[in-house]
Design an enzyme around this catalytic site. Structure first.
Site, PDB file in Angstrom:
ATOM      1  CB  CYS A 168      22.787  25.991 -24.038  1.00 12.20           C
ATOM      2  SG  CYS A 168      24.125  26.214 -25.221  1.00 12.20           S
ATOM      3  CG  HIS A 308      20.816  20.189 -22.740  1.00 13.91           C
ATOM      4  ND1 HIS A 308      20.357  21.441 -23.119  1.00 13.91           N
ATOM      5  CD2 HIS A 308      22.154  20.200 -22.960  1.00 13.91           C
ATOM      6  CE1 HIS A 308      21.377  22.165 -23.536  1.00 13.91           C
ATOM      7  NE2 HIS A 308      22.478  21.440 -23.462  1.00 13.91           N
ATOM      8  CD  GLU A 319      19.580  15.604 -20.540  1.00 16.89           C
ATOM      9  OE1 GLU A 319      18.486  16.158 -20.328  1.00 16.89           O
ATOM     10  OE2 GLU A 319      20.185  15.690 -21.631  1.00 16.89           O
ATOM     11  CE  LYS A 340      19.421  21.442 -27.078  1.00 14.08           C
ATOM     12  NZ  LYS A 340      18.550  21.000 -25.972  1.00 14.08           N
ATOM     13  CG  HIS A 345      22.212  23.343 -28.882  1.00 13.32           C
ATOM     14  ND1 HIS A 345      21.239  24.010 -28.181  1.00 13.32           N
ATOM     15  CD2 HIS A 345      23.249  23.164 -28.006  1.00 13.32           C
ATOM     16  CE1 HIS A 345      21.640  24.218 -26.941  1.00 13.32           C
ATOM     17  NE2 HIS A 345      22.864  23.714 -26.820  1.00 13.32           N
ATOM     18  CG  PHE A 406      29.514  26.248 -23.156  1.00 13.94           C
ATOM     19  CD1 PHE A 406      29.202  24.899 -23.181  1.00 13.94           C
ATOM     20  CD2 PHE A 406      30.148  26.789 -24.263  1.00 13.94           C
ATOM     21  CE1 PHE A 406      29.513  24.099 -24.271  1.00 13.94           C
ATOM     22  CE2 PHE A 406      30.469  26.010 -25.375  1.00 13.94           C
ATOM     23  CZ  PHE A 406      30.152  24.666 -25.372  1.00 13.94           C
TER      24      PHE A 406
END
Length: 420
Positions: A168, A308, A319, A340, A345, A406
């Site tokens: 991502c 994010h 985060e 998002k 996403h 990831f």
């Protein structure tokens, strides 16, 4: 010893294909308005799936952009790349004669590549009784680097050309790479961005198996709810985002419109877990610190952070820990928002789309909102400006975008208002 003078890198073109708008202007209009792109899946029958909704594109017709015969040679993710790149290239005037196309590159990202192509071919192969017969375009449609190649072929761009894959964080990684190549004098301009087409049976089922997706099937439009107490995972999105990064002198010489300036970037790793972010956000913190150093900024220079913030229970908390640890008392003076909540996403394309939101924020001095967030969840500080509910007008000289993937990949990009 050779001394290298770093070049300024400016933004001269933007292109967006998103669940809330099939061009930059529509995307920006809807993101300022707090429009949700989530709705029941139409791409396939999702009746038996745990998650039955996603942020699909609306009214997208590839035949408006290319002949059906050509489109059939491309997976959806490449089609999305071609459309987003076309808008950005036309916006920037890079298709014009008289430009040295040997100095124009393409760095295009995708975390997954041709998922639909792979799924379709394997199903056909299995149903055919294991007869080893595949479509001759199976591999060219599948591989993640093919979008960069297709863009270059269409426009004759003969410079740097490759694909970044960091889950991502992929398209933010593409932006960082493009930024560095241009400022080192290795290219005059680069089409940078990413595209993703993961709304397939395998894509939804796979992320369901990871328990990563929201299952709020009764009300999809409010399912992406970053920082909220009832958040239960992210909403899958699709589309693409393209940004033309260009050497400042080259842009000025050809009379290009300049929309902003990229001034810093960094990439780090959590080195912690396959899918989870570091609980204290250590890799993200290091990335933000390195990006600020790269940009020559202090923490007080930053006005806006596009987080994010995917709407997962662990990720949103870690985060914000990273942000507060990095920015200290200045955190309370920042605007932070999670776009998002509207787009879903877009996986490998998320960074490019969110970078466009940052660039537009510096242009118009407007911070897009975080929608669907009511009661803040456990571990979410209550003293931060998360831009909840509606866009906010404020001076945005510097905007930062965070993307995490990831494998522990972190990519941070920093943009500033163009002032000549």
């Amino acid at each position: 010893m050779r001394t290298i003078s770093l070049k300024r890198v400016v933004v001269t073109g933007l292109g967006a294909l998103t669940p809330i708008g099939n061009d930059v202007n529509t995307f920006w209009k809807n993101i300022k308005a707090g429009t949700s792109g989530a709705a029941p899946i139409t791409r396939f029958d999702s009746t038996e799936f745990k998650t039955k909704f996603a942020c699909e594109l609306k009214g997208f017709d590839i035949e408006k952009f290319m002949e059906k015969k050509e489109a059939r040679k491309m997976d959806l993710f490449t089609q999305y790349a071609m459309v987003a790149a076309q808008e950005a290239i036309e916006n920037a005037g890079l298709h014009l004669d008289g430009i040295d196309k040997t100095k124009i590159g393409v760095i295009w990202a995708s975390g997954n590549g041709g998922m639909q192509t792979f799924e379709d071919q394997i199903v056909e192969f299995t149903n055919g009784g294991f007869i080893p017969k595949f479509n001759p375009f199976f591999i060219p449609k599948l591989i993640s680097d093919i979008a960069a190649g297709q863009i270059a072929i269409k426009y004759g761009f003969m410079g740097i050309n490759f694909c970044t894959v960091s889950a991502c964080a992929s398209s933010s990684s593409a932006l960082v790479d493009a930024f560095n190549y241009i400022r080192l004098g290795k290219a005059k301009a680069i089409v940078a961005g990413g595209s993703e087409a993961p709304i397939t049976r395998a894509g939804i089922a796979g992320f369901n198996a990871l328990k990563a997706l929201s299952t709020r099937n009764e009300d999809p439009s409010v399912a992406s709810r970053p920082f909220d107490a009832d958040r239960d995972g992210f909403v899958m999105g699709e589309g693409g985002g393209a940004i033309i990064l260009e050497e400042y002198e080259h842009a000025v010489k050809r009379g290009a419109t300049i929309y902003g300036e990229m001034i810093g970037g960094a990439m780090t790793a959590d080195a912690y877990h396959l899918t989870a972010t570091h609980p204290e956000g250590l890799g993200a913190k290091m990335g933000m610190e390195e990006a600020l150093e790269d940009a020559g900024l202090t923490i007080t220079d930053v006005d806006y952070i596009n987080a994010h913030a995917t709407s997962t229970p662990v990720g949103d908390v870690s985060e914000l820990k990273a942000i507060t640890s990095t920015f200290g008392d200045h955190t309370q003076k920042l605007n932070i928002s999670a776009t998002k909540s509207m787009t879903g996403h877009l996986l490998g394309a998320a960074g490019a789309i969110e970078a466009i939101a940052c660039i537009k924020a510096t242009q118009e001095d407007i911070v897009p909102p975080t929608i669907n967030t009511g009661t803040l969840g456990e571990g979410i500080p209550t003293n931060l400006n998360l831009t909840i509910g509606q866009a906010q007008q404020r001076t945005v000289n510097v905007a930062m975008s965070n993307t995490f993937g990831f494998g522990g990949h972190n990519a941070i990009v920093v943009f500033t208002k163009y002032k000549g």
